[in-house]
Scaffold this active site. Sequence first.
Site, PDB file in Angstrom:
ATOM      1  N   CYS A   1       0.803  -1.233   0.000  1.00 45.85           N
ATOM      2  CA  CYS A   1       0.000   0.000   0.000  1.00 45.85           C
ATOM      3  C   CYS A   1       0.831   1.276   0.000  1.00 45.85           C
ATOM      4  O   CYS A   1       0.778   2.061  -0.932  1.00 45.85           O
ATOM      5  CB  CYS A   1      -0.928   0.009   1.213  1.00 45.85           C
TER       6      CYS A   1
HETATM    7  N1  LIG Z   1      -2.923  -6.060   1.941  1.00 47.02           N
HETATM    8  C1  LIG Z   1      -3.407  -5.029   2.579  1.00 47.02           C
HETATM    9  O1  LIG Z   1      -3.120  -4.859   3.753  1.00 47.02           O
HETATM   10  C2  LIG Z   1      -4.326  -4.030   1.904  1.00 47.02           C
HETATM   11  C3  LIG Z   1      -4.922  -3.057   2.717  1.00 47.02           C
HETATM   12  C4  LIG Z   1      -5.785  -2.153   2.150  1.00 47.02           C
HETATM   13  C5  LIG Z   1      -6.032  -2.198   0.783  1.00 47.02           C
HETATM   14  N2  LIG Z   1      -5.438  -3.138  -0.001  1.00 47.02           N
HETATM   15  C6  LIG Z   1      -5.793  -3.142  -1.420  1.00 47.02           C
HETATM   16  O2  LIG Z   1      -6.615  -4.260  -1.689  1.00 47.02           O
HETATM   17  C7  LIG Z   1      -6.368  -4.761  -3.010  1.00 47.02           C
HETATM   18  C8  LIG Z   1      -5.974  -6.235  -2.931  1.00 47.02           C
HETATM   19  O3  LIG Z   1      -4.789  -6.327  -2.175  1.00 47.02           O
HETATM   20  P1  LIG Z   1      -4.313  -7.682  -1.498  1.00 47.02           P
HETATM   21  O4  LIG Z   1      -3.294  -7.298  -0.500  1.00 47.02           O
HETATM   22  O5  LIG Z   1      -5.475  -8.511  -1.059  1.00 47.02           O
HETATM   23  O6  LIG Z   1      -3.628  -8.372  -2.768  1.00 47.02           O
HETATM   24  P2  LIG Z   1      -3.228  -9.922  -2.916  1.00 47.02           P
HETATM   25  O7  LIG Z   1      -2.190  -9.975  -3.956  1.00 47.02           O
HETATM   26  O8  LIG Z   1      -2.979 -10.519  -1.567  1.00 47.02           O
HETATM   27  O9  LIG Z   1      -4.556 -10.585  -3.461  1.00 47.02           O
HETATM   28  C9  LIG Z   1      -5.073 -10.335  -4.712  1.00 47.02           C
HETATM   29  C10 LIG Z   1      -5.686 -11.637  -5.206  1.00 47.02           C
HETATM   30  O10 LIG Z   1      -6.289 -11.366  -6.463  1.00 47.02           O
HETATM   31  C11 LIG Z   1      -6.021 -12.466  -7.300  1.00 47.02           C
HETATM   32  N3  LIG Z   1      -6.193 -12.003  -8.669  1.00 47.02           N
HETATM   33  C12 LIG Z   1      -5.312 -11.356  -9.464  1.00 47.02           C
HETATM   34  N4  LIG Z   1      -5.876 -11.094 -10.644  1.00 47.02           N
HETATM   35  C13 LIG Z   1      -7.124 -11.560 -10.593  1.00 47.02           C
HETATM   36  C14 LIG Z   1      -8.190 -11.579 -11.503  1.00 47.02           C
HETATM   37  N5  LIG Z   1      -8.066 -11.033 -12.723  1.00 47.02           N
HETATM   38  N6  LIG Z   1      -9.338 -12.172 -11.135  1.00 47.02           N
HETATM   39  C15 LIG Z   1      -9.446 -12.719  -9.905  1.00 47.02           C
HETATM   40  N7  LIG Z   1      -8.485 -12.732  -8.990  1.00 47.02           N
HETATM   41  C16 LIG Z   1      -7.337 -12.155  -9.352  1.00 47.02           C
HETATM   42  C17 LIG Z   1      -4.641 -12.912  -6.943  1.00 47.02           C
HETATM   43  O11 LIG Z   1      -4.406 -14.243  -7.331  1.00 47.02           O
HETATM   44  C18 LIG Z   1      -4.673 -12.745  -5.425  1.00 47.02           C
HETATM   45  O12 LIG Z   1      -5.137 -13.910  -4.781  1.00 47.02           O
HETATM   46  C19 LIG Z   1      -5.291  -3.849  -3.578  1.00 47.02           C
HETATM   47  O13 LIG Z   1      -5.910  -2.812  -4.282  1.00 47.02           O
HETATM   48  C20 LIG Z   1      -4.625  -3.285  -2.353  1.00 47.02           C
HETATM   49  O14 LIG Z   1      -4.023  -2.038  -2.609  1.00 47.02           O
HETATM   50  C21 LIG Z   1      -4.590  -4.063   0.552  1.00 47.02           C
END
Ligand SMILES: NC(=O)c1ccc[n+]([C@@H]2O[C@H](COP(=O)([O-])OP(=O)(O)OC[C@H]3O[C@@H](n4cnc5c(N)ncnc54)[C@H](O)[C@@H]3O)[C@@H](O)[C@H]2O)c1
Length: 440
Positions: free
Chosen positions: A275
């Site tokens: 992030c």
């Molecule tokens: N990790 C955090 O602490 C956090 C906190 C707040 C916001 N976010 C935001 O949340 C969003 C997701 O982050 P995350 O940390 O969960 O990421 P992550 O990489 O852990 O998870 C994303 C998932 O999406 C899947 N994916 C990728 N392309 C895809 C598609 N086309 N269709 C379906 N699934 C698909 C991946 O395989 C993965 O399992 C991002 O925008 C991030 O900025 C994350």
Amino acid sequence: MNQTATNLLSKIRSRDATIGIVGLGYVGLPLAIAFADKGFAVLGFDVDERKVDAIGRGESYIKHLDGGRLESVVSAGKLTATTDFARLAEPDAVLICVPTPLTPQREPEMRYVDGTAREIAKRLRPGQLVILESTTYPGTTDELVRGILEASGLTCGDSFFLAFSPEREDPGNPDYGTTTIPKVIGGVDPVSGDLAEALYAQAISRTVRVSSARTAEATKLTENIFRAVNIALVNELKIVYDRMGIDVWEVLDAADTKPFGFMRFSPGPGWGGHCIPLDPFYLAWKAREHGLNTKFIELAGEVNIRMPQWVIEKLQLALNDHGKAVKGSRVLVLGLAYKKDIDDPRESPAFELIDALLALGAEVSYHDPHIPEAPSMRSWPDLPPMTSQPLTADLLAATDAVLIATNHTAVDYDLVATHAPLIIDTRGVYRERRENVVKA
Ligand SMILES: NC(=O)c1ccc[n+]([C@@H]2O[C@H](COP(=O)([O-])OP(=O)(O)OC[C@H]3O[C@@H](n4cnc5c(N)ncnc54)[C@H](O)[C@@H]3O)[C@@H](O)[C@H]2O)c1
């Protein structure tokens, strides 16, 4: 509210609505469990078959997540997962939790959100509510996602509904989790906002309604920009105080006793995670479209990106004091994750440090109790495969320097201090003066 919206609202309130979650990562999986826990049928979607299979077996692949809760919702039949995107027609609400990284040119990489919106649009049916959770620039939901979904022929706010609600997960934080962190919600239109709020209110203890999806998108970015800028500020202060012979950690401990008007941020070897190093640039990019430059964001980037190099210079000088060069020295990097007590290595400055040390000819190993094997990293494709070394007195004594990149609680720092000839401490682990510790 028309009949389509009213029908959906009553399904949400009776918890008969099926919830689809696209992207079952750090954000999507805890959210899926939260809704399944409340009795909703949850259908998870991911392109990663290993995650889908693990959920099928009731196994968590996120270390800090309570595996027991996952197992119980899976065995109760409340949470299932699939790679079959044709099933996107099934859920009444679809929550999008896919990655939003940056391109190598530090511009928003929207292909995951774009691709998911297109998959949903192919099967969009009247009465579906779509909510984007991925962090992104203001206007994404209203401009990009809405446009893709309306190309299906259905109208937003009438036959389908669309909102943005940012995730505020703080992985590993024992005090706040998915269901207890207040949820900001903004609809593309008022009815969409009402429906999204009604949905989250079923699983999350407090909802915070804002006037639009754009406001909700801007709220999330503001929170992360605030962190990025303040991390840069303490990192800059660290460099200045170090030159003045003042211990930044002592300063921060003292400043933190002020009961008002001061909020503590900790310096470190850089910035990390999915992030803070990325999200601010989503706003910087969008601001350029409006003819504006976000100077604080750019400056925070400059300062934080420079930190690993400053740490390496401190290490070089410290080794020099021991009559050694970095070339040929054995350096043990302690902690690979971007912050303590989690297993998430994304964007971790530890990789930048390892890369720089290898380039200088050091022999590098690492220890991280939460990351047994260093994953291959997109930003550092040339790093050799590495596995976490057991932290023993012999290993420590055989190193020339230990570089603390992350301060995991599980590490025995007394053992490290007793046996390592030189420690470069970037996390303020050792507060008292010690002969073999250099704060960096
Ligand atoms: N990790 C955090 O602490 C956090 C906190 C707040 C916001 N976010 C935001 O949340 C969003 C997701 O982050 P995350 O940390 O969960 O990421 P992550 O990489 O852990 O998870 C994303 C998932 O999406 C899947 N994916 C990728 N392309 C895809 C598609 N086309 N269709 C379906 N699934 C698909 C991946 O395989 C993965 O399992 C991002 O925008 C991030 O900025 C994350």
